[in-house]
Enzyme design. Structure first.
Site, short mmCIF file in Angstrom:
data_model
loop_
_atom_site.label_atom_id
_atom_site.label_comp_id
_atom_site.label_asym_id
_atom_site.label_seq_id
_atom_site.Cartn_x
_atom_site.Cartn_y
_atom_site.Cartn_z
N ASP A 7 -69.17 -79.86 94.82
CA ASP A 7 -68.93 -79.54 96.22
C ASP A 7 -70.12 -80.13 96.99
O ASP A 7 -71.16 -80.40 96.41
CB ASP A 7 -68.87 -78.01 96.35
CG ASP A 7 -68.79 -77.56 97.79
OD1 ASP A 7 -67.92 -78.05 98.52
OD2 ASP A 7 -69.62 -76.70 98.18
N ASP A 9 -71.28 -79.31 100.86
CA ASP A 9 -72.02 -78.35 101.68
C ASP A 9 -72.33 -77.09 100.87
O ASP A 9 -71.41 -76.43 100.37
CB ASP A 9 -71.17 -78.01 102.91
CG ASP A 9 -71.82 -76.96 103.80
OD1 ASP A 9 -73.04 -76.83 103.77
OD2 ASP A 9 -71.08 -76.27 104.51
P1 B16 Z 1 -65.31 -81.08 108.32
P2 B16 Z 1 -67.55 -78.41 101.46
C1 B16 Z 1 -66.75 -77.80 103.94
O1 B16 Z 1 -67.54 -78.58 103.07
C2 B16 Z 1 -67.63 -76.84 104.72
O2 B16 Z 1 -68.22 -75.90 103.83
C3 B16 Z 1 -66.77 -76.09 105.71
O3 B16 Z 1 -67.57 -75.19 106.45
C4 B16 Z 1 -66.09 -77.09 106.64
O4 B16 Z 1 -65.24 -76.42 107.57
C5 B16 Z 1 -65.27 -78.07 105.80
O5 B16 Z 1 -66.12 -78.71 104.86
C6 B16 Z 1 -64.60 -79.14 106.65
O6 B16 Z 1 -65.59 -79.96 107.21
O7 B16 Z 1 -65.11 -80.40 109.64
O8 B16 Z 1 -66.57 -81.93 108.26
O9 B16 Z 1 -64.09 -81.88 107.89
O10 B16 Z 1 -68.29 -77.12 101.17
O11 B16 Z 1 -66.12 -78.40 100.95
O12 B16 Z 1 -68.32 -79.63 101.02
MG MG Z 2 -69.47 -75.61 99.86
#
Ligand code: B16
Ligand code: MG
Length: 211
Positions: A7, A9
């Site tokens: 993953d 974030d």
């Molecule tokens: P985006 P991950 C996720 O990343 C985030 O944790 C989440 O908070 C966010 O809404 C999602 O990506 C979508 O992100 O707006 O940049 O498309 O933890 O799956 O790496």
């Molecule tokens: Mg994450």
């Protein structure tokens, strides 16, 4: 194990502070209460699902889908401005050394992120070269807890799901990994989740816990 799917974030980098600031300015504009606790629920879920969680406290007139799309787009522009400030210093030496070690052991490495900004983030912080494949929000139709993003990552690596371990910080991500038939390693909040197979106190534990 033959592959490790990370993953982004909360595992490789920490962009939740930028998500928070961007969503906070949107919430303030709409007069919606929003705090760090609510922000935790947005981890790993898609942009539109995140907006729907924030809108649970919205008391104005119902919003049409086109208006929601516009709000999500606005949040993304603010968020991307923050992402532009990221550099190689946003990835710890511990993460870089662990990725190098896993590669040396012959494991294939992939990204499995819900984010549509994943490639921009990887490029900002210089992590692309460590990864053999990238599966992100641009190649899926369902976000976590659906296993789609991780199944695609395994497919991009040419591996079967059972040969892959997923490293996640969010419960939705652990659920996704298990639904896809993979081993789930949990770090941060996900370390204490009952469905987590491998508990990581720190990222470098991967070196000993994955063989
Ligand atoms: P985006 P991950 C996720 O990343 C985030 O944790 C989440 O908070 C966010 O809404 C999602 O990506 C979508 O992100 O707006 O940049 O498309 O933890 O799956 O790496
Ligand atoms: Mg994450």
């Amino acid at each position: 194990m033959k592959g490790v799917i990370f993953d982004l974030d909360g595992v490789l980098v920490f962009t939740d502070k930028y998500h928070y600031k961007a969503w906070k300015s949107i919430a303030d504009e709409l007069g919606i209460y929003f705090d760090e606790e609510i922000n935790k629920r947005l981890r790993g879920v898609s942009r539109m699902d995140s907006l729907n969680i924030i809108l649970e406290r919205y008391e104005g007139r119902p919003l049409a889908q086109a208006e929601k799309d516009e709000i999500a787009e606005k949040k993304n522009s603010i968020y991307r401005e923050y992402l532009k400030t990221m550099t190689a210093d946003d990835v710890t030496m511990e993460v870089r050394e662990t990725l190098t070690d896993l590669k040396k052991k012959g494991l294939k490495l992939a990204l499995g992120s819900s984010s549509k900004n994943a490639k921009m983030i990887l490029s900002q912080v210089g992590l692309e070269a460590y990864l053999d494949a990238v599966s992100d929000g641009t190649n899926i139709t369902k976000s976590k807890p659906s296993p789609e993003v991780f199944l695609k990552a395994a497919e991009f690596l040419g591996l079967s799901p059972e040969d892959c371990v997923v490293v996640e910080d969010a419960e939705a991500g652990i659920d996704a990994a298990k639904a896809g038939g993979m081993t789930a390693a949990g770090i941060g909040d996900a370390a204490g989740y009952q469905k987590t197979d491998i508990v990581l106190k720190r990222f470098s534990d991967l070196k000993e816990k994955i063989a």
